[in-house]
Write an enzyme that holds these catalytic residues in place. Structure first.
Site, PDB file in Angstrom:
ATOM      1  N   ASN A  62       0.860  -1.180   0.000  1.00 49.76           N
ATOM      2  CA  ASN A  62       0.000   0.000   0.000  1.00 49.76           C
ATOM      3  C   ASN A  62       0.896   1.229   0.000  1.00 49.76           C
ATOM      4  OD1 ASN A  62      -1.760   2.099   0.438  1.00 49.76           O
ATOM      5  ND2 ASN A  62      -2.787   1.177   2.185  1.00 49.76           N
ATOM      6  N   VAL A  63       1.081   1.837  -1.174  1.00 47.21           N
ATOM      7  CA  VAL A  63       2.043   2.924  -1.299  1.00 47.21           C
ATOM      8  C   VAL A  63       1.469   4.271  -0.873  1.00 47.21           C
ATOM      9  CG1 VAL A  63       3.394   1.756  -3.069  1.00 47.21           C
ATOM     10  CG2 VAL A  63       1.483   3.234  -3.751  1.00 47.21           C
ATOM     11  N   ASN A  89       2.429   6.494 -10.140  1.00 46.39           N
ATOM     12  CA  ASN A  89       1.222   6.423 -10.948  1.00 46.39           C
ATOM     13  C   ASN A  89      -0.035   6.109 -10.134  1.00 46.39           C
ATOM     14  OD1 ASN A  89      -0.401   5.806 -13.519  1.00 46.39           O
ATOM     15  ND2 ASN A  89      -0.391   3.810 -12.482  1.00 46.39           N
ATOM     16  N   TYR A 154      -9.562  16.575  -6.760  1.00 45.34           N
ATOM     17  CA  TYR A 154      -8.698  15.958  -7.769  1.00 45.34           C
ATOM     18  C   TYR A 154      -7.798  16.996  -8.433  1.00 45.34           C
ATOM     19  CZ  TYR A 154      -7.294  13.269 -11.886  1.00 45.34           C
ATOM     20  OH  TYR A 154      -6.573  12.631 -12.873  1.00 45.34           O
ATOM     21  N   LYS A 158      -3.630  17.239  -8.243  1.00 42.19           N
ATOM     22  CA  LYS A 158      -2.781  17.136  -9.430  1.00 42.19           C
ATOM     23  C   LYS A 158      -1.973  18.408  -9.655  1.00 42.19           C
ATOM     24  CE  LYS A 158      -3.686  12.912 -10.549  1.00 42.19           C
ATOM     25  NZ  LYS A 158      -2.642  11.874 -10.376  1.00 42.19           N
ATOM     26  N   ILE A 187      -8.070   9.522 -20.207  1.00 40.79           N
ATOM     27  CA  ILE A 187      -7.615   8.334 -20.923  1.00 40.79           C
ATOM     28  C   ILE A 187      -8.533   7.168 -20.576  1.00 40.79           C
ATOM     29  CG2 ILE A 187      -5.701   6.732 -21.273  1.00 40.79           C
ATOM     30  CD1 ILE A 187      -5.106   9.559 -22.247  1.00 40.79           C
TER      31      ILE A 187
END
Length: 250
Positions: A62-63, A89, A154, A158, A187
């Site tokens: 769990n990063v 990512n 969000y 970012k 995407i």
């Protein structure tokens, strides 16, 4: 003994952009640590890479926590004897209108997409060789430049990723560690499927100068460029991989 092949940890590599990037870097001869929180997702990416003749291994951690990303990077160093690259990512995303934003949503999005990257950069910099240096690529978003309703958290995260990319590049540059970011537009992936519709896709295509949606392979190639030697004199930059939608007047 350290391997003579470069190694990279890619977080959130169990599907989507992370999986495509893992496949590309393995194809280019890198040893890939495939991180995902779900063991079966990481295992599937590793299976595909090995079947294609590449070298990869699963890193199930769990990063979003400091301990988790430190363990993930340690696993790559233990496996390969070195760490040359890191791709931040992994993400967890929820879109909510301002009155609906919940504390638990903010906390989890920040842990995965912001503070987790801070700890990842810290741990990667400690693991990278002072002579050879290394490369770090953060996955930001076009939403860090321009936004839409229901995107306050969000877009804020970012935009913050872009800021920390520049700050890390300045501080780590003397150690030959380059830090850049890629900012994709929307995407199509397994994770974004629920937010898509034919009507919405058509509007995005019409607003995009290249007249198509991007693919996970498009973004993987952008990340691969920033990881590779071709970009050796590039650091602190945000590469927009958006088909030109960010510069178009609609």
């Amino acid at each position: 003994m350290p391997s003579d092949r470069r190694s990279v940890l890619i977080t959130g590599a169990g599907n989507g952009i992370g999986r495509a990037t893992a496949a590309l870097m393995a194809e280019r001869g890198w040893v890939v640590g495939v991180n995902d929180l779900k063991e079966e997702f990481a295992a599937e990416t590793v299976r595909r890479i090995r079947e294609a003749g590449g070298e990869a291994f699963p890193v199930v951690q769990n990063v979003s926590s400091r301990e988790g990303i430190e363990a993930a990077i340690a696993a790559v160093v233990d496996e390969t004897g070195r760490l040359d690259g890191l791709v931040n990512n992994a993400a967890w995303v929820r879109y909510q209108a301002i009155p609906e934003i919940a504390p638990e949503t903010v906390e989890r999005m920040l842990n995965v997409g912001f503070t987790g990257i801070i700890w990842a950069i810290q741990a990667a910099a400690a693991a990278m060789d002072d002579t050879c240096g290394g490369t770090i690529v953060n996955v930001a978003s076009a939403a860090g430049f321009r936004s839409a309703p229901r995107s306050l958290v969000y877009s804020g995260i970012k935009a913050g990723v872009m800021g920390m990319t520049r700050a890390a590049a300045v501080e780590l540059g003397p150690r030959n560690i380059r830090v850049n970011a890629v900012a994709p537009s929307a995407i199509p992936t397994e994770g974004t499927e629920k937010h898509r519709s034919a009507e919405r896709d058509a509007k995005r295509i019409a607003a995009t100068p290249l007249q198509r949606l991007g693919t996970v392979d498009d973004i993987a190639r952008a990340i691969g460029y920033l990881l590779g030697e071709e970009s050796d004199f590039i650091t602190g930059q945000v590469l927009s991989a958006d088909g030109g939608i960010g510069i178009a007047i609609n």
